[in-house]
Design a protein around this motif. Structure first.
Motif, PDB file in Angstrom:
ATOM      1  N   HIS A 189       6.491 -27.952  38.443  1.00  0.00           N
ATOM      2  CA  HIS A 189       6.628 -27.372  39.780  1.00  0.00           C
ATOM      3  C   HIS A 189       7.853 -26.476  39.773  1.00  0.00           C
ATOM      4  CE1 HIS A 189       3.633 -30.199  41.257  1.00  0.00           C
ATOM      5  NE2 HIS A 189       4.329 -31.177  40.724  1.00  0.00           N
ATOM      6  N   PHE A 190       7.661 -25.191  39.570  1.00  0.00           N
ATOM      7  CA  PHE A 190       8.778 -24.255  39.525  1.00  0.00           C
ATOM      8  C   PHE A 190       8.409 -23.049  40.379  1.00  0.00           C
ATOM      9  CE2 PHE A 190      11.366 -20.838  37.944  1.00  0.00           C
ATOM     10  CZ  PHE A 190      12.568 -21.444  37.617  1.00  0.00           C
ATOM     11  N   PRO A 191       9.279 -22.549  41.285  1.00  0.00           N
ATOM     12  CA  PRO A 191      10.667 -22.972  41.454  1.00  0.00           C
ATOM     13  C   PRO A 191      10.885 -24.031  42.541  1.00  0.00           C
ATOM     14  CG  PRO A 191      10.299 -20.967  42.682  1.00  0.00           C
ATOM     15  CD  PRO A 191       8.987 -21.313  42.027  1.00  0.00           C
ATOM     16  N   CYS A 227      17.463 -31.548  34.246  1.00  0.00           N
ATOM     17  CA  CYS A 227      16.227 -30.827  34.580  1.00  0.00           C
ATOM     18  C   CYS A 227      15.055 -31.798  34.725  1.00  0.00           C
ATOM     19  CB  CYS A 227      15.931 -29.785  33.507  1.00  0.00           C
ATOM     20  SG  CYS A 227      14.467 -28.796  33.842  1.00  0.00           S
ATOM     21  N   ARG A 228      14.599 -31.980  35.947  1.00  0.00           N
ATOM     22  CA  ARG A 228      13.473 -32.883  36.213  1.00  0.00           C
ATOM     23  C   ARG A 228      12.129 -32.166  36.139  1.00  0.00           C
ATOM     24  NH1 ARG A 228      14.630 -37.861  38.428  1.00  0.00           N
ATOM     25  NH2 ARG A 228      12.671 -37.953  39.586  1.00  0.00           N
ATOM     26  N   CYS A 229      12.144 -30.839  36.293  1.00  0.00           N
ATOM     27  CA  CYS A 229      10.867 -30.119  36.293  1.00  0.00           C
ATOM     28  C   CYS A 229      10.435 -29.710  34.887  1.00  0.00           C
ATOM     29  CB  CYS A 229      10.939 -28.895  37.201  1.00  0.00           C
ATOM     30  SG  CYS A 229      11.885 -27.505  36.536  1.00  0.00           S
ATOM     31  N   PRO A 289       9.516 -20.830  33.160  1.00  0.00           N
ATOM     32  CA  PRO A 289       8.721 -21.414  34.244  1.00  0.00           C
ATOM     33  C   PRO A 289       7.413 -22.019  33.753  1.00  0.00           C
ATOM     34  CG  PRO A 289       9.596 -19.273  34.877  1.00  0.00           C
ATOM     35  CD  PRO A 289       9.892 -19.433  33.420  1.00  0.00           C
ATOM     36  N   ALA A 290       6.873 -21.499  32.647  1.00  0.00           N
ATOM     37  CA  ALA A 290       5.593 -22.014  32.138  1.00  0.00           C
ATOM     38  C   ALA A 290       5.706 -23.455  31.656  1.00  0.00           C
ATOM     39  CB  ALA A 290       5.102 -21.120  30.993  1.00  0.00           C
TER      40      ALA A 290
END
Length: 435
Positions: free
Chosen positions: A156-158, A169-171, A151-152
């Motif tokens: 913008h997660f999640p 994966c766009r994030c 997540p780091a």
């Protein structure tokens, strides 16, 4: 005019196998040429969208076996890691016990380098966690699934994550093998995209390079060593064109389907995919929390039965349990372009057993039995087409001197689990052998 390229090692394919081999060999001072059929899609506006999934997959995601199994085959820098759920699993114990291949050191090294671990509890999804608890109450102990996901790394997660992250994966949370391609290039490797390799050049039983076309221009690459890492479908086709006619005889697919049921609460579609899993090594299947992305859902539902497409408005309330089957070796990838993957009677028996388990879990989670249905069977991990012990030896060497294979095609059996970590470990082992 024909483009002539010179290198120590030519690597065909930039998925987890090719990217890892290239990175490791560059670190050891080798001149590496990395050839990729696709391009780098990571910064394109359509990456990670439904449009993107049509543009950078083989036959716009409409590739099917003769038996009707849908196979999504990404053709892009990073290979399958551009469209996976980011799941990590160590090589199965039978790899060492039955085939004498110990990957413990390479696996531990990769796990440390990539920070492989389950998502934090608060990021595994409320509905997914509720489903996992229901499975535990039904007698099936789900575990937090280790991930190539941090997540780091994400912007913008999640909030930016969900079932659609399988499209790309766009994030930025998931590791992509293209990142190790970047490292290899930074260390001196030469990368050529839009490279269609037609054959391995062989002289007197020795691989001396590859040839094909780059952006439509003929090329020849001269190399002392060739590593083919074009995937479970691409690799046997290339070897067949190079004279190794036995390549492609038999394959495994980790045949997959989802069992769906509906609840009044929120479902798992907007949560990170496959955050909880279960393995039954004796029965030969894996289960995990997963549903199809929103736009893909009605298409897959309709393929099973048109009436199931009418459940699309309830997608936000669907619970899904994925079955990944350890299928027997059967069928194959043939030189005339055909792909065949029939299920054996033993496969069908174990699949029916797994479906019954999924229905029990969904019922325990509050889904009405009348709301449950299964998706069509699909092939998620084309593999086992150039098997260890049949087509290559334990060092991944073919009968042609200097020609090696390093991707899912070398699996001697279906893995019945996420494949990327095993491929990375095999690639690290191969790089050490070549160096």
């Amino acid at each position: 005019m024909t483009l002539i390229l010179e290198c120590d090692v030519a690597v065909v394919g930039s998925g987890p196998g090719g990217a890892t081999v290239a990175r490791e060999l560059v670190r050891r001072g080798r001149r590496v040429l990395l050839l990729e059929r696709g391009i780098d899609e990571r910064r394109r506006f359509y990456y990670g969208t439904y449009l993107g999934a049509l543009l950078y997959t083989d036959r716009a995601s409409l590739l099917f076996t003769e038996e009707g199994l849908n196979v999504v085959r990404p053709l892009m820098l990073g290979g399958a890691t551009s469209m996976y759920c980011g799941c990590a699993a160590p090589p199965p114990p039978w790899m060492k016990a039955r085939y004498g291949i110990d990957l413990a050191a390479e696996t531990a090294e990769a796990e440390e380098e990539l920070g492989i671990a389950p998502l934090p509890p608060e990021m595994r999804g409320r509905a997914s966690t509720r489903l996992a608890r229901a499975a535990g109450e039904a007698g099936y102990a789900f575990f937090p699934q280790p991930k190539f996901m941090s997540p780091a790394r994400a912007r913008h997660f999640p909030e930016a994550c969900g079932a659609r992250c399988m499209l790309g994966c766009r994030c930025g949370a998931k590791w992509n093998a293209a990142e190790w391609v970047d490292e290899a290039v930074g260390g001196g490797a030469e990368l050529r995209t839009r490279a269609r390799v037609d054959r391995v050049t062989i002289d007197g039983g020795q691989a001396v390079g590859v040839e094909g076309r780059i952006g439509g221009r003929p090329f020849q690459a001269r190399a002392k060593t060739v590593v083919v890492a074009a995937g479970g479908i691409g690799t046997p086709r290339l070897l067949q064109a190079s004279g190794l006619r036995e390549a492609g005889e038999g394959m495994t697919m980790d045949a997959t389907l989802m069992v769906y049921g509906f609840v009044k609460e929120d479902g798992i579609g907007r949560e990170p995919p496959m955050t909880w899993s279960y393995e039954d090594a004796d029965a030969g299947y894996m289960l995990s929390t997963l549903v199809d992305p929103w736009l893909l859902y009605p298409l897959m539902a309709a393929l099973e039965a048109p009436r199931h497409a009418l459940t699309w408005p309830r997608w936000g309330n669907v619970l899904g349990v994925m079955i990944k089957l350890k299928d027997d070796v059967s069928g194959g990838v043939f030189a005339d372009g055909r792909i065949s993957k029939p299920l054996t009677p033993r496969d069908r028996e174990r699949l029916a057993q797994a479906e019954e388990v999924c229905r029990r879990i969904l019922a325990r989670a509050g889904a009405s039995p009348s709301s449950m249905f299964t998706t069509p069977l699909r092939g998620t991990h084309p593999s086992g087409t150039v098997r260890i012990g049949t087509h290559v030896d334990r060092d991944l060497a073919t009968p042609v001197k200097g020609l090696f294979v390093c991707d899912a095609s070398v699996f001697p059996e279906a893995l019945d689990r996420p494949t990327v970590l095993t491929i990375v470990a095999l690639a690290k082992r191969l790089a050490r052998h070549l160096a």
